[in-house]
Design an enzyme around this catalytic site. Structure first.
Site, PDB file in Angstrom:
ATOM      1  N   TYR A  11     -32.235   6.939  -4.712  1.00  0.00           N
ATOM      2  CA  TYR A  11     -33.495   6.327  -3.449  1.00  0.00           C
ATOM      3  C   TYR A  11     -33.807   4.928  -3.686  1.00  0.00           C
ATOM      4  O   TYR A  11     -33.691   4.350  -2.172  1.00  0.00           O
ATOM      5  CB  TYR A  11     -35.159   7.169  -4.313  1.00  0.00           C
ATOM      6  CG  TYR A  11     -35.986   6.270  -3.788  1.00  0.00           C
ATOM      7  CD1 TYR A  11     -36.285   6.946  -2.382  1.00  0.00           C
ATOM      8  CD2 TYR A  11     -37.090   6.312  -4.803  1.00  0.00           C
ATOM      9  CE1 TYR A  11     -37.610   5.802  -1.915  1.00  0.00           C
ATOM     10  CE2 TYR A  11     -38.253   5.722  -4.149  1.00  0.00           C
ATOM     11  CZ  TYR A  11     -38.225   5.594  -2.464  1.00  0.00           C
ATOM     12  OH  TYR A  11     -40.120   5.113  -2.176  1.00  0.00           O
ATOM     13  N   ASN A  92     -26.607   7.311 -21.135  1.00  0.00           N
ATOM     14  CA  ASN A  92     -26.357   7.240 -19.833  1.00  0.00           C
ATOM     15  C   ASN A  92     -27.103   5.896 -19.326  1.00  0.00           C
ATOM     16  O   ASN A  92     -26.363   4.584 -19.190  1.00  0.00           O
ATOM     17  CB  ASN A  92     -27.272   8.109 -18.494  1.00  0.00           C
ATOM     18  CG  ASN A  92     -26.563   9.191 -18.661  1.00  0.00           C
ATOM     19  OD1 ASN A  92     -25.330   9.187 -19.434  1.00  0.00           O
ATOM     20  ND2 ASN A  92     -26.947  10.405 -18.356  1.00  0.00           N
ATOM     21  N   TYR A 141     -37.761   7.178 -22.658  1.00  0.00           N
ATOM     22  CA  TYR A 141     -37.011   5.716 -20.685  1.00  0.00           C
ATOM     23  C   TYR A 141     -37.102   4.739 -20.819  1.00  0.00           C
ATOM     24  O   TYR A 141     -36.469   3.709 -21.002  1.00  0.00           O
ATOM     25  CB  TYR A 141     -37.852   6.511 -19.948  1.00  0.00           C
ATOM     26  CG  TYR A 141     -37.996   6.193 -18.966  1.00  0.00           C
ATOM     27  CD1 TYR A 141     -36.460   5.759 -18.126  1.00  0.00           C
ATOM     28  CD2 TYR A 141     -38.876   5.106 -17.491  1.00  0.00           C
ATOM     29  CE1 TYR A 141     -36.099   4.510 -17.058  1.00  0.00           C
ATOM     30  CE2 TYR A 141     -38.672   4.499 -16.948  1.00  0.00           C
ATOM     31  CZ  TYR A 141     -37.977   4.646 -16.544  1.00  0.00           C
ATOM     32  OH  TYR A 141     -37.160   3.934 -15.506  1.00  0.00           O
ATOM     33  N   TYR A 206     -51.853  15.812 -13.557  1.00  0.00           N
ATOM     34  CA  TYR A 206     -51.066  16.078 -15.023  1.00  0.00           C
ATOM     35  C   TYR A 206     -52.370  14.832 -15.353  1.00  0.00           C
ATOM     36  O   TYR A 206     -52.408  13.498 -15.587  1.00  0.00           O
ATOM     37  CB  TYR A 206     -50.464  15.650 -14.730  1.00  0.00           C
ATOM     38  CG  TYR A 206     -48.566  15.860 -14.452  1.00  0.00           C
ATOM     39  CD1 TYR A 206     -49.227  17.326 -14.425  1.00  0.00           C
ATOM     40  CD2 TYR A 206     -48.014  15.341 -13.501  1.00  0.00           C
ATOM     41  CE1 TYR A 206     -48.177  18.009 -14.080  1.00  0.00           C
ATOM     42  CE2 TYR A 206     -46.670  16.554 -13.086  1.00  0.00           C
ATOM     43  CZ  TYR A 206     -47.089  18.026 -13.198  1.00  0.00           C
ATOM     44  OH  TYR A 206     -46.123  17.934 -12.427  1.00  0.00           O
ATOM     45  N   ARG A 219     -51.858   3.994 -11.091  1.00  0.00           N
ATOM     46  CA  ARG A 219     -50.526   3.587 -11.278  1.00  0.00           C
ATOM     47  C   ARG A 219     -50.033   2.101  -9.966  1.00  0.00           C
ATOM     48  O   ARG A 219     -51.517   2.626  -8.773  1.00  0.00           O
ATOM     49  CB  ARG A 219     -49.102   4.360 -10.669  1.00  0.00           C
ATOM     50  CG  ARG A 219     -49.588   5.248 -11.920  1.00  0.00           C
ATOM     51  CD  ARG A 219     -48.217   4.800 -13.097  1.00  0.00           C
ATOM     52  NE  ARG A 219     -48.222   5.763 -13.843  1.00  0.00           N
ATOM     53  CZ  ARG A 219     -48.841   5.927 -14.562  1.00  0.00           C
ATOM     54  NH1 ARG A 219     -50.181   5.634 -14.628  1.00  0.00           N
ATOM     55  NH2 ARG A 219     -48.685   6.832 -15.893  1.00  0.00           N
ATOM     56  N   ASP A 279     -47.522   9.775 -20.416  1.00  0.00           N
ATOM     57  CA  ASP A 279     -48.066   8.739 -19.299  1.00  0.00           C
ATOM     58  C   ASP A 279     -49.250   7.925 -19.403  1.00  0.00           C
ATOM     59  O   ASP A 279     -50.360   7.753 -20.529  1.00  0.00           O
ATOM     60  CB  ASP A 279     -48.825   9.966 -18.330  1.00  0.00           C
ATOM     61  CG  ASP A 279     -48.015  10.357 -17.380  1.00  0.00           C
ATOM     62  OD1 ASP A 279     -46.490   9.521 -16.888  1.00  0.00           O
ATOM     63  OD2 ASP A 279     -48.226  11.383 -16.215  1.00  0.00           O
TER      64      ASP A 279
HETATM   65  N1  UDP Z   1     -48.725  12.601 -11.326  1.00  0.00           N
HETATM   66  C1  UDP Z   1     -49.060  14.502 -10.906  1.00  0.00           C
HETATM   67  N2  UDP Z   1     -48.689  15.667 -10.693  1.00  0.00           N
HETATM   68  C2  UDP Z   1     -47.819  15.156 -10.187  1.00  0.00           C
HETATM   69  C3  UDP Z   1     -46.455  13.885 -10.069  1.00  0.00           C
HETATM   70  C4  UDP Z   1     -46.799  13.027 -11.371  1.00  0.00           C
HETATM   71  O1  UDP Z   1     -50.463  14.053 -11.636  1.00  0.00           O
HETATM   72  O2  UDP Z   1     -46.878  16.539  -9.548  1.00  0.00           O
HETATM   73  C5  UDP Z   1     -48.992  11.758 -11.984  1.00  0.00           C
HETATM   74  C6  UDP Z   1     -48.391  11.755 -13.709  1.00  0.00           C
HETATM   75  O3  UDP Z   1     -48.845  11.800 -14.632  1.00  0.00           O
HETATM   76  C7  UDP Z   1     -48.552  10.111 -13.178  1.00  0.00           C
HETATM   77  C8  UDP Z   1     -49.204   8.942 -11.972  1.00  0.00           C
HETATM   78  O4  UDP Z   1     -48.903  11.142 -11.008  1.00  0.00           O
HETATM   79  O5  UDP Z   1     -50.011   9.496 -13.683  1.00  0.00           O
HETATM   80  C9  UDP Z   1     -47.231   9.161 -11.212  1.00  0.00           C
HETATM   81  O6  UDP Z   1     -46.563   9.494 -11.850  1.00  0.00           O
HETATM   82  P1  UDP Z   1     -44.764   9.981 -10.900  1.00  0.00           P
HETATM   83  O7  UDP Z   1     -44.225  10.417 -11.214  1.00  0.00           O
HETATM   84  O8  UDP Z   1     -44.480   9.192  -9.266  1.00  0.00           O
HETATM   85  O9  UDP Z   1     -44.286   8.285 -11.962  1.00  0.00           O
HETATM   86  P2  UDP Z   1     -44.335   7.068 -12.869  1.00  0.00           P
HETATM   87  O10 UDP Z   1     -45.153   6.701 -13.502  1.00  0.00           O
HETATM   88  O11 UDP Z   1     -44.069   8.495 -13.962  1.00  0.00           O
HETATM   89  O12 UDP Z   1     -43.557   6.638 -13.076  1.00  0.00           O
END
Ligand code: UDP
Length: 323
Positions: A11, A92, A141, A206, A219, A279
């Site tokens: 991406y 990786n 990660y 989540y 975020r 998270d």
């Molecule tokens: N999130 C969510 N539902 C989803 C995907 C992500 O609630 O289907 C939430 C996730 O828990 C985080 C935010 O959205 O708080 C951003 O998640 P993402 O995976 O996009 O990016 P990250 O911050 O993990 O890099």
């Protein structure tokens, strides 16, 4: 310049490749296509299908192309997966990354731009997150990316490898041609848009009990074209450095969903779920350093413009890259 890009079928890599080509650079891409897509590699770029684990193949590709700089995007980048399969992340993101650095040293390439992450900070004691805060990752990660940042310091000191490490916050949005298509989609915006496209019943949220105004995680979403611009600026730097890369704004999960409802005009059903392990509640970039030292500034400040560009791409590519 001639730029060698690992992960250029993914991406972020695919869009950085496109933007560099548009600005007149010559680009070669190396990707193993496990996460990336052949159709995401700009046809103007030279393509090598190889894995970073194959050190000889990496040396051949870099030696043959003779780049001025290497941009390293190839990595695994899912927080949740790293909590169940840490081995994949350390192998990786760290071990295979060392093959790339060694190939650069062997071929005499001394400039490096690295995809790092705000996940190296863990749960910071202060917001926004600037470069002075301690890095204490809370998932493998983030740990794998921090380990690689540390390795870079030594390659700089010992081999004169000049690097720019860009610690991304949440990359989102699309260019005209290229967008976000992960084989297993875990990211928020594409998952919400899948509901708008009728490909998913509902989006899962989540965690709704975080200490944030609406209880969902916050975020800092940065437009992919702004991210690409930072990489291109990094190519001109002479010294090594670490930069946090986000807009400085914060958007909650519920705000993202509401924004997607406005942009798409669709009802988007949500299901509230427990927190996702690993998270942090809030991640917002302190971006003074990159603005000052790279002259970077975001062209897209608001989430709506980001979601609009993602929605335009997903409408044109409802099946993603189709592989
Ligand atoms: N999130 C969510 N539902 C989803 C995907 C992500 O609630 O289907 C939430 C996730 O828990 C985080 C935010 O959205 O708080 C951003 O998640 P993402 O995976 O996009 O990016 P990250 O911050 O993990 O890099």
């Amino acid at each position: 310049m001639k730029i060698f890009v690992t992960g250029g079928a993914g991406y972020i890599g695919s869009i950085c490749v496109e933007q560099m080509l548009d600005r007149g650079h010559e680009v070669a891409v190396l990707d193993n296509l496990t996460e990336g897509h052949r159709a995401a590699v700009d046809p103007r770029a030279t393509f090598f299908q190889a894995d970073l684990a194959d050190r000889e193949a990496v040396v051949r590709a870099i030696g043959g192309f003779s780049p001025h700089a290497v941009m390293h995007f190839a990595a695994n980048a899912l927080v949740g997966e790293s909590m169940t399969n840490p081995s994949k992340y350390f192998r990786n993101n760290v071990a295979n990354g060392i093959n790339l650095l060694d190939a650069m040293v062997q071929c005499g390439v001394t400039r490096f731009v690295f995809s790092s992450t705000c996940a190296t900070f863990g749960i910071p004691g202060k917001m926004p997150i600037d470069e002075s805060l301690p890095q204490q990752p809370i998932n493998p990660y983030g740990e794998s990316k921090l380990m690689f940042e540390r390795i870079l310091r030594w390659y700089d000191e010992i081999h004169g490898l000049r690097f720019t490490a860009l610690r991304y916050f949440n990359a989102a949005g699309a260019s005209e041609k290229f967008g976000e298509d992960h084989r297993i989609e875990t990211h928020l915006i594409p998952n919400v848009l899948k509901v708008a496209l009728g490909q998913k019943e509902a989006v899962e949220i989540y965690g709704t009990d975080y200490e944030t105004p609406d209880g969902t995680c916050i975020r800092d979403y940065i437009h992919i074209l702004d991210l690409a611009d930072a990489h291109i600026r990094a190519l001109d730097r002479e010294e090594s450095g670490f930069f946090n890369l986000g807009t400085g704004g914060g958007t909650s999960v519920r705000e993202v969903v509401d924004c997607c409802r406005r942009v798409t005009g669709k009802d988007i059903a949500v299901v509230e779920k427990p927190r996702r392990p690993g998270d942090p509640p809030r991640l917002i970039a302190g971006s003074d350093k990159i603005r000052r030292e790279l002259g970077w500034q975001p062209g897209y400040q608001d989430i709506e413009a980001i979601v609009r560009s993602a929605w335009a791409w997903h409408q044109r590519h409802p099946g993603g890259y189709g592989d």
